[in-house]
Design an enzyme around this catalytic site. Structure first.
Site, PDB file in Angstrom:
ATOM      1  N   GLY A   1      49.344 -16.703 -84.335  1.00 17.06           N
ATOM      2  CA  GLY A   1      50.854 -17.084 -84.386  1.00 17.06           C
ATOM      3  C   GLY A   1      51.448 -17.363 -85.960  1.00 17.06           C
TER       4      GLY A   1
ATOM      5  CB  SER B   1      52.672 -10.419 -81.945  1.00 17.50           C
ATOM      6  OG  SER B   1      51.217 -10.649 -81.446  1.00 17.50           O
ATOM      7  CB  CYS B   2      49.955 -12.542 -86.537  1.00 18.53           C
ATOM      8  SG  CYS B   2      49.891 -14.377 -86.124  1.00 18.53           S
ATOM      9  CE  LYS B   3      41.439 -13.444 -84.286  1.00 18.10           C
ATOM     10  NZ  LYS B   3      40.031 -13.225 -84.855  1.00 18.10           N
TER      11      LYS B   3
ATOM     12  CB  SER C   1      49.675 -14.083 -82.008  1.00 17.35           C
ATOM     13  OG  SER C   1      51.009 -13.966 -82.489  1.00 17.35           O
TER      14      SER C   1
END
Length: 113
Positions: free
Chosen positions: A77, A73-75, A101
């Site tokens: 995608g 996960s990130c902010k 995300s």
């Protein structure tokens, strides 16, 4: 691709690794996903190549097995997709990105409050 429902259920599946690849400063601004492990994208290749003992000492959790479920996960995608590709390149057979995300997580969680 991992879904919101899968990510929401991660705390019930200790064998699954939810890896947030955002930088620490971003986590402080937004918060973290429950049961996630933070390994910034820039450090991911090195982390996944660490000996088991060193990974456990650094991240407080056993190093994932080559066939463990890894959800990145990130902010929004983009970095999560790069992280999943990197893990696959390193031989991890069950790596996937959470496309929505943090952006999707936050939107869905605020609706549930």
């Amino acid at each position: 691709m991992a879904t919101y429902e899968e990510v929401k259920d991660v705390p019930n599946h200790p064998e699954t690794y939810l890896v947030d690849v955002r930088n620490e400063s971003e986590l402080k601004e937004t918060g973290v996903l429950p049961a996630s492990l933070n390994i910034p994208l820039a450090e991911l290749e090195k982390a996944l190549n660490l000996p088991d003992k060193d990974f456990a000492q650094t991240y407080g959790r056993e190093k994932p097995a080559i066939d463990a479920t890894l959800i990145f996960s990130c902010k929004a995608g983009g970095r999560a997709a790069r992280a999943a590709n990197l893990a696959s390149t390193l031989g991890f057979t069950n790596a996937k990105a959470y496309a929505g995300s943090w952006t999707e997580w936050e939107a869905k969680q605020s609706k549930n409050l």
